[in-house]
Scaffold this motif. Structure first.
Motif, PDB file in Angstrom:
ATOM      1  N   UNK A  85       0.857  -1.182   0.000  1.00  0.00           N
ATOM      2  CA  UNK A  85       0.000   0.000   0.000  1.00  0.00           C
ATOM      3  C   UNK A  85       0.892   1.230   0.000  1.00  0.00           C
ATOM      4  N   UNK A  86       0.301   2.403   0.242  1.00  0.00           N
ATOM      5  CA  UNK A  86       1.065   3.642   0.159  1.00  0.00           C
ATOM      6  C   UNK A  86       2.152   3.785   1.206  1.00  0.00           C
ATOM      7  N   UNK A  87       2.076   3.020   2.293  1.00  0.00           N
ATOM      8  CA  UNK A  87       3.124   3.070   3.302  1.00  0.00           C
ATOM      9  C   UNK A  87       4.345   2.257   2.892  1.00  0.00           C
ATOM     10  N   UNK A  88       4.122   1.142   2.227  1.00  0.00           N
ATOM     11  CA  UNK A  88       5.210   0.220   1.925  1.00  0.00           C
ATOM     12  C   UNK A  88       5.817   0.418   0.542  1.00  0.00           C
ATOM     13  N   UNK A  89       4.991   0.754  -0.447  1.00  0.00           N
ATOM     14  CA  UNK A  89       5.482   0.795  -1.830  1.00  0.00           C
ATOM     15  C   UNK A  89       6.673   1.738  -2.030  1.00  0.00           C
ATOM     16  N   UNK A  90       6.613   3.005  -1.593  1.00  0.00           N
ATOM     17  CA  UNK A  90       7.768   3.885  -1.831  1.00  0.00           C
ATOM     18  C   UNK A  90       9.027   3.441  -1.102  1.00  0.00           C
ATOM     19  N   UNK A  91       8.873   2.788   0.045  1.00  0.00           N
ATOM     20  CA  UNK A  91      10.038   2.331   0.798  1.00  0.00           C
ATOM     21  C   UNK A  91      10.680   1.105   0.149  1.00  0.00           C
ATOM     22  N   UNK A  92       9.887   0.274  -0.513  1.00  0.00           N
ATOM     23  CA  UNK A  92      10.453  -0.847  -1.268  1.00  0.00           C
ATOM     24  C   UNK A  92      11.282  -0.310  -2.437  1.00  0.00           C
ATOM     25  N   UNK A  93      10.762   0.713  -3.120  1.00  0.00           N
ATOM     26  CA  UNK A  93      11.516   1.322  -4.223  1.00  0.00           C
ATOM     27  C   UNK A  93      12.816   1.946  -3.696  1.00  0.00           C
ATOM     28  N   UNK A  94      12.739   2.648  -2.567  1.00  0.00           N
ATOM     29  CA  UNK A  94      13.932   3.238  -1.948  1.00  0.00           C
ATOM     30  C   UNK A  94      14.953   2.157  -1.614  1.00  0.00           C
ATOM     31  N   UNK A  95      14.483   1.047  -1.054  1.00  0.00           N
ATOM     32  CA  UNK A  95      15.366  -0.059  -0.707  1.00  0.00           C
ATOM     33  C   UNK A  95      16.067  -0.608  -1.946  1.00  0.00           C
ATOM     34  N   UNK A  96      15.308  -0.759  -3.035  1.00  0.00           N
ATOM     35  CA  UNK A  96      15.899  -1.274  -4.255  1.00  0.00           C
ATOM     36  C   UNK A  96      16.974  -0.362  -4.815  1.00  0.00           C
TER      37      UNK A  96
END
Length: 534
Positions: A85-96
């Motif tokens: 969701x909006x909490x997790x998606x941008x942080x997964x991209x940042x992690x990548x």
């Protein structure tokens, strides 16, 4: 199985782990083949992340998407449950992004390269798992799995005091993890149904004492990792001894896991308790900002100074979470993304300087601007972003937090004014210690170092590429914040409105929230006495 029903999130979590398995079999003891293989695996994972979210994720939806749910160990109620969701998606991209660039930054690793690159991929898998897990036990497993690679990476490839720093890191974070497990078990066994699913846990009708108890457990655990004063002391030691690529991931991604946990567990699952703890978060945030900014002045070690800067910047995340406004929560999320990029580039460039000078002591540097003009320019750009120069992502994030908190109607004018003034002092201090850092490294007369006149110390194309891959999105978000905010706007608005409505309902029953805060222990004790623990 159609493409739409393919378990995309499961693939995101498992792929780095599977990619690590062949590494011990690769015929390369010096690491040349290993680093290209690891980079290829990380690029494939980053591409898969971007493709999955660009194709199958809808930023206009607030609910969970791309749900993968399978019975993993049904005997103990553990499910392989993933969703975004909006909490997790941008942080997964940042992690990548950060992890892939950390592999590029690790190009000169020659000691035990098989183990080193295997640990990076294992840590990559655990990071993605933490952000996507929708089962409390699975979240805990991924959280613990991430600790082991960090410990080994610091203790084997770190500096002279690496064992001390690694041991301190694992002790602090492992003890903090115990509180996650205790709070998770308390929530799972509460009521009539035993469950570890996030959505089902959030739907339970917890009593107020139960919410306060579990909120405290999560706050301690995530406070250690964020870190929050006084649980922050492991971070400067870990950063000062860790290799630069590990510091990139530690500051750029791992600290954000704690901020994510505070939003996911403390605010989304325990909103009633958050109403009581919000002023505590505001006070802790201001302490982080002011104390860490002052402590940064006393650090002669380059990476320790930047570590205290990270502690200060995480204080703005706490301040945004305490605001009870959409702007405040949006600012907290933006600060997490922004700081992830800024800290990663600054720690990477500190590693570039260390490779040339073999020291992190700023009193031994000086006058390096002539020998490293391009590195000086990139280091300056990263520092300007960290001190919140307009046009950079740090400025937009901190301004949003300030506006979100100052426009909140949850607190008295006196309380808001005190918090904002103290936080502003931290904002004033940050350019002083950051510009002082630049002056001591790049200007003035050389210190103990004697730069060979026939040697080029400047940044090479590979290193410049890593720095620019981080600086470009920093500037992009600074000029057009919607690049980041559109990924979570709908979710943050829904969550902020929910918490605000709960606060207003409590105000209707018990008077204005700021009056409750000033009334302090007596009022809280009387209200708790009316609620029974099931």
């Amino acid at each position: 199985m159609t493409v739409e029903h393919f378990p995309w999130l499961t693939a995101l979590v498992i792929f780095p782990l599977l990619a690590a398995i062949p590494i011990p079999l690769l015929p390369d003891s010096e690491g040349k083949t290993l680093r290209w293989y690891t980079l290829g695996a990380c690029l494939a994972e980053l591409g898969l992340i971007l493709y999955t979210f660009a194709t199958y994720y809808d930023v206009t939806q607030t609910g969970l998407q791309l749900v993968d749910n399978y019975a993993w160990v049904p005997q103990i109620g553990l499910n392989w449950s993933l969703a975004a969701d909006g909490l997790s998606m941008p942080l997964v991209v940042l992690s990548g992004l950060v992890t892939t660039l950390a592999v590029v930054a690790s190009w000169n690793i020659t000691m035990k390269p098989r183990l080193y690159f295997s640990l990076l991929l294992l840590m990559f898998s655990a990071q993605v798992g933490v952000f996507l897990a929708q089962d409390m036990l699975m979240f805990f497993i991924m959280w613990e799995l991430e600790l082991v690679p960090v410990y080994l990476l610091i203790s084997i490839w770190g500096g002279q005091k690496r064992l001390y720093a690694a041991t301190k890191f694992i002790l602090y974070t492992a003890i903090g993890s115990i509180f996650i497990l205790l709070a998770a078990m308390a929530m799972a066994f509460y009521g009539d149904n035993l469950t570890f699913n996030f959505s089902e846990l959030a739907a339970k009708d917890y009593s107020l004492p139960m919410q306060l108890f579990t909120y405290t457990g999560f706050l301690i655990a995530f406070g250690v990792k964020l870190p929050v004063f006084p649980f922050h002391t492991w971070l400067p030691d870990a950063h000062s001894e860790a290799p630069a690529p590990v510091s990139m991931i530690l500051a750029g991604v791992l600290l954000k896991m704690a901020g994510y946990g505070l939003i996911r567990m403390n605010i989304e699952m325990l909103p009633d308790a958050h109403v009581y703890f919000a002023p505590v978060l505001a006070i802790l945030g201001v302490i982080n900002i002011v104390y860490a900014s002052l402590a940064a002045f006393g650090q002669d070690n380059l990476k320790r100074r930047m570590a205290y800067s990270s502690v200060a910047h995480m204080g703005f995340v706490l301040l945004g979470l305490a605001a009870f406004t959409t702007l405040g929560l949006s600012g907290a999320l933006l600060q997490m993304i922004s700081h992830g990029l800024i800290a990663a580039v600054l720690f990477f460039l500190s590693g570039v300087a260390y490779e040339r000078t073999h020291t992190l002591a700023m009193d031994k540097m000086g006058g390096m601007g002539k020998a490293m003009p391009v590195a000086f320019g990139l280091f300056t750009a990263g520092s300007m972003a960290s001190l919140a120069l307009p046009g950079m992502s740090g400025f937009v994030a901190e301004l949003t937090v300030f506006l979100g908190f100052s426009t909140s109607d949850a607190y008295s004018t006196f309380f808001k004014a005190g918090i904002v003034i103290l936080a502003a002092i931290g904002v004033i201090l940050s350019p002083i210690y950051l510009l002082s850092m630049l002056r001591r490294i790049f200007f003035g007369t050389p210190g103990e170092l004697r730069i060979p006149s026939n040697t080029s110390w400047d940044i090479n194309p590979r290193e410049a590429f890593v720095a620019l891959c981080l600086i470009v999105p920093i500037i992009g978000i600074g000029l057009y914040p919607k690049l980041a905010t559109q990924t979570y706007d709908v979710k943050s608005t829904e969550l902020a409105n929910r918490v605000q409505n709960i606060r207003l309902a409590q105000d209707a029953d018990h008077g204005p929230f700021y009056a409750q805060v000033l009334a302090a222990p007596e009022l809280l004790a009387s209200r708790l006495s009316t609620v029974s623990i099931r």
